[in-house]
Design an enzyme around this catalytic site. Structure first.
Site, mmCIF file in Angstrom:
data_model
loop_
_atom_site.group_PDB
_atom_site.id
_atom_site.type_symbol
_atom_site.label_atom_id
_atom_site.label_comp_id
_atom_site.label_asym_id
_atom_site.label_seq_id
_atom_site.Cartn_x
_atom_site.Cartn_y
_atom_site.Cartn_z
ATOM 1 C CD GLN A 249 -2.425 1.285 2.788
ATOM 2 O OE1 GLN A 249 -1.936 0.700 3.748
ATOM 3 N NE2 GLN A 249 -3.520 2.003 2.880
ATOM 4 N N GLY A 250 0.774 2.054 -1.051
ATOM 5 C CA GLY A 250 1.582 3.274 -1.154
ATOM 6 C C GLY A 250 0.749 4.520 -0.925
ATOM 7 C CE1 TYR A 251 -4.088 4.294 -0.649
ATOM 8 C CE2 TYR A 251 -5.155 4.992 1.365
ATOM 9 C CZ TYR A 251 -5.236 4.452 0.107
ATOM 10 O OH TYR A 251 -6.466 4.072 -0.378
ATOM 11 C CD GLU B 276 -5.211 0.932 6.392
ATOM 12 O OE1 GLU B 276 -5.601 1.861 5.669
ATOM 13 O OE2 GLU B 276 -4.058 0.842 6.832
ATOM 14 C CG ASN C 58 -5.015 3.904 18.393
ATOM 15 O OD1 ASN C 58 -4.982 3.507 17.227
ATOM 16 N ND2 ASN C 58 -5.129 3.083 19.418
HETATM 17 C C1 FAD Z 1 4.677 -0.207 11.134
HETATM 18 C C2 FAD Z 1 3.960 0.724 10.212
HETATM 19 C C3 FAD Z 1 3.480 0.250 9.011
HETATM 20 C C4 FAD Z 1 2.873 1.130 8.109
HETATM 21 N N1 FAD Z 1 2.477 0.646 6.889
HETATM 22 C C5 FAD Z 1 2.016 1.500 5.958
HETATM 23 C C6 FAD Z 1 1.749 1.040 4.632
HETATM 24 O O1 FAD Z 1 1.895 -0.133 4.314
HETATM 25 N N2 FAD Z 1 1.344 1.945 3.711
HETATM 26 C C7 FAD Z 1 1.166 3.266 4.025
HETATM 27 O O2 FAD Z 1 0.766 4.026 3.158
HETATM 28 N N3 FAD Z 1 1.410 3.736 5.275
HETATM 29 C C8 FAD Z 1 1.840 2.880 6.240
HETATM 30 N N4 FAD Z 1 2.141 3.339 7.502
HETATM 31 C C9 FAD Z 1 2.051 4.773 7.766
HETATM 32 C C10 FAD Z 1 0.952 5.159 8.720
HETATM 33 O O3 FAD Z 1 -0.281 5.166 8.078
HETATM 34 C C11 FAD Z 1 1.333 6.560 9.264
HETATM 35 O O4 FAD Z 1 2.496 6.397 10.066
HETATM 36 C C12 FAD Z 1 0.236 7.158 10.101
HETATM 37 O O5 FAD Z 1 -0.855 7.524 9.296
HETATM 38 C C13 FAD Z 1 0.734 8.407 10.866
HETATM 39 O O6 FAD Z 1 1.342 9.307 9.987
HETATM 40 P P1 FAD Z 1 2.796 9.894 10.279
HETATM 41 O O7 FAD Z 1 3.722 8.755 10.566
HETATM 42 O O8 FAD Z 1 3.150 10.786 9.142
HETATM 43 O O9 FAD Z 1 2.661 10.722 11.608
HETATM 44 P P2 FAD Z 1 2.041 12.176 11.752
HETATM 45 O O10 FAD Z 1 0.809 12.279 10.924
HETATM 46 O O11 FAD Z 1 3.114 13.174 11.535
HETATM 47 O O12 FAD Z 1 1.616 12.167 13.270
HETATM 48 C C14 FAD Z 1 2.575 12.304 14.329
HETATM 49 C C15 FAD Z 1 1.813 12.266 15.646
HETATM 50 O O13 FAD Z 1 0.888 13.372 15.706
HETATM 51 C C16 FAD Z 1 -0.445 12.883 15.924
HETATM 52 N N5 FAD Z 1 -1.383 13.709 15.154
HETATM 53 C C17 FAD Z 1 -1.272 14.054 13.850
HETATM 54 N N6 FAD Z 1 -2.336 14.812 13.475
HETATM 55 C C18 FAD Z 1 -3.147 14.904 14.560
HETATM 56 C C19 FAD Z 1 -4.403 15.531 14.806
HETATM 57 N N7 FAD Z 1 -5.059 16.189 13.846
HETATM 58 N N8 FAD Z 1 -4.947 15.432 16.051
HETATM 59 C C20 FAD Z 1 -4.302 14.739 17.040
HETATM 60 N N9 FAD Z 1 -3.093 14.129 16.862
HETATM 61 C C21 FAD Z 1 -2.538 14.203 15.644
HETATM 62 C C22 FAD Z 1 -0.426 11.449 15.429
HETATM 63 O O14 FAD Z 1 -1.407 10.675 16.045
HETATM 64 C C23 FAD Z 1 0.975 10.997 15.814
HETATM 65 O O15 FAD Z 1 0.994 10.603 17.156
HETATM 66 C C24 FAD Z 1 2.703 2.477 8.447
HETATM 67 C C25 FAD Z 1 3.171 2.963 9.680
HETATM 68 C C26 FAD Z 1 3.796 2.107 10.542
HETATM 69 C C27 FAD Z 1 4.317 2.639 11.859
#
Ligand code: FAD
Length: 393
Positions: A126-128, A245, A379
């Site tokens: 998944q490339g999101y 998902e 979460n």
């Molecule tokens: C092990 C693992 C596997 C993954 N696999 C995939 C995959 O296969 N494909 C893919 O596309 N992605 C994948 N992801 C990515 C995952 O979807 C993102 O890490 C996730 O959506 C959080 O985005 P970020 O890492 O950019 O953190 P950020 O969005 O920068 O968030 C950082 C922190 O701020 C908090 N935060 C951000 N915005 C808000 C808000 N509006 N209100 C309150 N708190 C907030 C978040 O909860 C987090 O604690 C994976 C991530 C992990 C850790």
């Protein structure tokens, strides 16, 4: 509201349980029980066993290989697989790309990709997410510029689970950067991982495992026929897929099995003639966890009852994600606590006994499972959804 299983549903559960007892290869079950990292071959072995039985994609329409099971039977099947210790089915093809193709794909795309996903011929990822575009996904910048019958893709994805094993990746890309609303101008592309210009670089997680990757696109050519839905409609596809998902993250059956494993493990930890289960503080923590898991299972049954009545679960599904993943993490914490200093085994186990293997896996497992409250929408984001759409705040 009826939270009991019917006689038919109980009979179905027994049938699945009996089938798993005979068909789940013991080597796979044992590796799962010891928290081992499964190879592509091991994952696909189980996928193919289920495909041969006709059970690999119960939620698909029957014309594409789905089962006639109702929503409760599908849940029971998942719970039994988790409880039996079956390897997880990778969701990227079966439970993400396929529902998107079934909903938005052309007939040619369905015919080309669905049978291969079903049989386990192709492994998907998944490339999101991108650097800076995780929770704020609509800010994604990977671009796809159309030239004739191709798109030329440039940019970077990150945290791409199992991209190093994958044959295909489904991607959100920006096909129009001039739109005011960031959600507009995004499209959904299916990209062959063997295309020239794709580089996969590992990101090693804190337990030392190679699960996730960075994926770079440098002038990668993608045929226009690999775009799903209209150009610029990628956000509609993305939202549809995210709902799917989150349905898959509670893993109640697996947690039930791990709770049993924790109890057995704690009972075996003895000091001065007493087991850890005689320690009121530990027992208290264990009971709280068991109550939470029971409450989650009942909440899940409430959603199933709604689905059984033809009503979609809506934003409340975020509650399952939040609680399910918190419980998964708590299980790893209590396993570690139960093991105490025994869990300080460093590096790969010497393999003397199965119990050495389990002990050696506890600390890495604890570290690894921190991911569950981040992926599939963190979460905190799920809490925002519940606050806005369920509580109306
Ligand atoms: C092990 C693992 C596997 C993954 N696999 C995939 C995959 O296969 N494909 C893919 O596309 N992605 C994948 N992801 C990515 C995952 O979807 C993102 O890490 C996730 O959506 C959080 O985005 P970020 O890492 O950019 O953190 P950020 O969005 O920068 O968030 C950082 C922190 O701020 C908090 N935060 C951000 N915005 C808000 C808000 N509006 N209100 C309150 N708190 C907030 C978040 O909860 C987090 O604690 C994976 C991530 C992990 C850790």
């Amino acid at each position: 509201m009826d939270l009991d299983y019917s006689a038919d549903e109980r009979a179905f559960r027994d049938e699945v349980r009996a089938w798993l007892a005979t068909n789940l290869p013991p080597a796979l079950r044992d590796k799962v029980a010891r928290y081992g990292h499964l190879t592509r071959d091991e994952l696909m072995t189980w996928h193919r066993i289920l495909a041969a039985q006709g059970w690999v994609a119960p939620a698909w329409p029957t014309e594409w290989g789905g089962t006639p099971w109702n929503v409760v039977q599908r849940y029971l099947f998942e719970e039994e697989c988790g409880y039996a210790g079956a390897p997880p089915l990778m969701p990227f093809g079966l439970a993400m790309c396929a529902p998107v193709l079934l909903k938005f794909g052309s007939d040619a795309q369905k015919a080309r990709f669905l049978p291969r996903i079903y049989r386990g011929d192709d492994f998907w990822c998944q490339g999101y997410s991108e650097p800076g575009s995780g929770s704020d996904l609509a800010s994604l910048r990977t671009s796809a510029v159309r030239t004739g019958d191709r798109y030329v893709v440039n940019g970077q994805k990150i945290w791409t689970t199992l991209a190093h094993m994958a044959d295909w990746i489904f991607c959100l890309v920006r096909t129009d950067a001039t739109r005011d609303r960031r959600q507009d101008g995004i499209s959904f592309l299916l990209i062959d991982m063997k295309s020239p210009g794709i580089t996969v670089r590992p990101l090693i997680l804190m337990d030392g495992a190679h699960e996730v990757n960075e994926v770079f696109f440098d002038d990668v050519e993608v045929p226009v026929e690999n775009r799903v839905h209209d150009e610029g409609s990628g956000w509609t596809v993305a939202k549809y897929l995210l709902g799917h998902e989150r349905m898959n993250t509670a893993r109640i059956g697996t947690s039930k099995r791990e709770l049993e494993q924790l109890k057995t493990f704690a009972a075996a930890q003895r000091k001065d003639g007493k087991s850890l289960l005689d320690d009121p503080r530990f027992r208290d923590k264990l009971s709280r966890l068991e109550i939470e898991l029971t409450a989650l299972a009942i909440t899940n049954l409430r959603f199933l009852d709604r689905l059984r009545g033809g009503r979609p679960p809506g934003a409340e599904v975020s509650m399952l994600k939040i609680k399910g993943t918190e419980i998964q993490q708590r299980l790893t914490e209590l396993m570690l606590e139960a093991a105490g200093p025994l869990a300080q085994v460093v590096g790969p186990a010497d393999g003397d006994t199965e119990s050495d293997d389990l002990l050696a896996a506890l600390a890495p497992r604890y570290c690894n499972m921190r991911k569950t409250t981040i992926y599939a929408g963190s979460n905190e984001i799920q809490r925002n959804i519940v606050a806005k759409h369920v509580l109306g705040l």
